[in-house]
Design an enzyme around this catalytic site. Sequence first.
Site, mmCIF file in Angstrom:
data_model
loop_
_atom_site.group_PDB
_atom_site.id
_atom_site.type_symbol
_atom_site.label_atom_id
_atom_site.label_comp_id
_atom_site.label_asym_id
_atom_site.label_seq_id
_atom_site.Cartn_x
_atom_site.Cartn_y
_atom_site.Cartn_z
ATOM 1 N N GLY A 38 0.838 -1.189 0.000
ATOM 2 C CA GLY A 38 0.000 0.000 0.000
ATOM 3 C C GLY A 38 0.878 1.246 0.000
ATOM 4 N N ASP A 39 0.291 2.368 0.380
ATOM 5 C CA ASP A 39 1.016 3.638 0.274
ATOM 6 C C ASP A 39 2.307 3.650 1.111
ATOM 7 O OD1 ASP A 39 0.861 6.393 -0.857
ATOM 8 O OD2 ASP A 39 1.037 6.890 1.266
ATOM 9 N N ASP A 44 -8.427 -0.919 1.261
ATOM 10 C CA ASP A 44 -8.956 0.435 1.459
ATOM 11 C C ASP A 44 -9.212 1.180 0.146
ATOM 12 O OD1 ASP A 44 -8.477 -0.168 4.116
ATOM 13 O OD2 ASP A 44 -6.575 0.917 4.178
ATOM 14 N N ARG A 68 -34.587 -3.213 15.419
ATOM 15 C CA ARG A 68 -33.449 -2.541 16.040
ATOM 16 C C ARG A 68 -32.718 -1.649 15.042
ATOM 17 N NH1 ARG A 68 -30.981 -7.993 18.856
ATOM 18 N NH2 ARG A 68 -31.927 -7.688 20.900
#
Length: 359
Positions: free
Chosen positions: A113-114, A138, A173
């Site tokens: 990732g980054d 992500d 709920r």
Amino acid sequence: MKIGILTGGGDCPGLNAVIRAVVKTARTSYNMEVLGFNDGYHGLITNQSRRLGRRDISGILPRGGTILGTSNRDNPFKYTEVIDGQKITHDVSGRVMDNIEKNGIGAMIIVGGDGTLSIANQFYKMGVPLVGIPKTIDNDISATGVTFGFDTALVTATEAIDKIHTTGESHHRVMIVEVMGRTAGWIALHSGLAGGAHIILIPEIPFSYDAIVNKIVKRSGYGKHFSIIVVAEGAKPKGGNVVVKRMVEDASEPCRLGGIGNVIGDIIEKRTNIETRVTTLGHIQRGGTPSAFDRILSTRFGVEAVKLVNEKNFGKMVSLRTPDIVPVSLEDAVGQIKYVPADCGLLETARLMDISLGE
Ligand code: F6P
């Protein structure tokens, strides 16, 4: 030519499909050898690797995780170790350079990732010939249309929301599902739409409790006594802050988010008197067999990365520009998180569908 490969950062479905594609393409089409380093940059620092052959990659296409192991803590430029009983943090990038040379590696393929790719870019600037492959559930890397791992995480989150839906409806709920994504709302927005959520909260749009409560009360008013809320772990109220779960020492991105679902749940219950339950999906989103889409994207990324190595086109990251896989400069690709933009078509879709974004 010998290629080195490592997988760094949080794992995601499709990493093994990339490794398989790299090894197959390198060996069969270009007669190259592949050396796999263990546990991300840790293996490069400590020189732990193994030759990857046909047997190693047999049957790994549908397997989640990574056969090489991974780590989101071992930054060679800020590495923490115990020397003479003292814990010190220092730059060990020289060890990495030595190990690359010692192993006779002509090029590295770095899958991450980054954070992992930013480190790769530093090594490229120091003269290491390398190519990057973007991964993360992500989907927050700007220079690619999508990262592999995202689609599978969506499938997992959507299935979970479907299950939460039926129990929420039966019990009348409010059901809150907290999903991952760090500071970007891609997983929440996509899975919320796919799972038919009534309220979707993302980090890019700070929410108001009044808006959430009004939506729930309005639904009750027309006989819908349950509501489904999908909230990104990085979501925050207007004027408020994100909920930090823990800080991970030594990690290049030390902050771990989590817990906003419970905070929102308590407030909703108090203000509406409707029983509320919270489910945090957590690492389930990172596991499991990759979806068909992720298998294909991972395979294409792996093949293209080896092609770039063969062309000596280094300092690049492979990227999806639908329908093509194209090389982009690593320097331009890293350090810019891709957030859900204000003009994202999916936000408009949600609003027109009367889904509350907590505005
Ligand atoms: O970047 C992937 C990711 O799963 C994020 O969505 C999440 O915030 C983080 O990693 C969790 O990290 P860890 O595995 O260290 O708990």
